[in-house]
Design a protein around this motif. Structure first.
Motif, short mmCIF file in Angstrom:
data_model
loop_
_atom_site.label_atom_id
_atom_site.label_comp_id
_atom_site.label_asym_id
_atom_site.label_seq_id
_atom_site.Cartn_x
_atom_site.Cartn_y
_atom_site.Cartn_z
N ILE A 77 20.42 1.87 -7.56
CA ILE A 77 19.87 3.32 -7.68
C ILE A 77 20.80 4.28 -6.53
O ILE A 77 21.29 5.23 -6.81
N TYR A 78 20.79 3.62 -5.22
CA TYR A 78 21.67 4.49 -4.21
C TYR A 78 23.05 4.76 -4.45
O TYR A 78 23.85 5.49 -4.42
N TRP A 79 23.52 3.57 -5.00
CA TRP A 79 25.23 3.61 -5.68
C TRP A 79 25.22 4.68 -6.66
O TRP A 79 26.10 5.43 -6.53
N GLY A 80 24.38 4.58 -7.57
CA GLY A 80 24.47 5.48 -8.79
C GLY A 80 24.25 7.08 -8.20
O GLY A 80 24.80 8.14 -8.26
N CYS A 81 23.38 7.38 -7.19
CA CYS A 81 23.32 8.56 -6.38
C CYS A 81 24.63 8.96 -5.62
O CYS A 81 25.16 10.09 -5.86
N TRP A 82 25.26 8.00 -5.02
CA TRP A 82 26.35 8.06 -4.25
C TRP A 82 27.68 8.73 -5.43
O TRP A 82 28.39 9.60 -5.07
N LEU A 83 27.61 7.90 -6.30
CA LEU A 83 28.56 8.33 -7.57
C LEU A 83 28.42 9.78 -8.11
O LEU A 83 29.20 10.45 -8.11
N TYR A 84 27.07 10.12 -8.26
CA TYR A 84 26.76 11.31 -8.75
C TYR A 84 27.11 12.52 -7.40
O TYR A 84 27.89 13.52 -7.95
N VAL A 85 27.09 12.19 -6.23
CA VAL A 85 27.41 13.16 -5.29
C VAL A 85 28.97 13.22 -5.37
O VAL A 85 29.45 14.45 -5.25
N TRP A 86 29.53 12.23 -5.37
CA TRP A 86 30.89 12.07 -5.32
C TRP A 86 31.92 12.82 -6.23
O TRP A 86 32.53 13.74 -6.22
#
Length: 93
Positions: A77-86
């Motif tokens: 989930i944190y990885w997905g949030c990082w992708l979203y921000v990026w």
């Protein structure tokens, strides 16, 4: 950063939802795929409007994603949030 509605359970069905940067997210493990979807609101996500979806992990077994450890789900989930921000930063440029 994350406002949890439901934290990942780790048991079938693997699901979690909450808000990140004022965007609603829905995480789930289904069959062999773990995905996260982002939308402006919960209603948009369920109506399939304005969705950004990421496939975070493909498992080797046909149904392995349906029962995935909680700690790994949280990291995804944190990885997905990082992708979203990026991706939002790239799209704004």
């Amino acid at each position: 950063m994350i406002k949890w509605i439901y934290k990942p359970a780790g048991l079938s069905p693997v699901q979690s939802e909450g808000y990140f940067w004022d965007s609603y997210f829905y995480f789930r493990g289904r069959y062999s795929t773990l995905t996260i979807e982002f939308a402006p609101s919960k209603e948009d996500c369920w109506d399939n409007r304005n969705i950004v979806e990421y496939t975070l992990k493909e498992t080797t077994g046909k149904y392995d994603a349906s029962c995935y450890p909680k700690w790994k789900c949280t990291l995804l989930i944190y990885w997905g949030c990082w992708l979203y921000v990026w991706n939002k930063k790239i799209l704004k440029k």
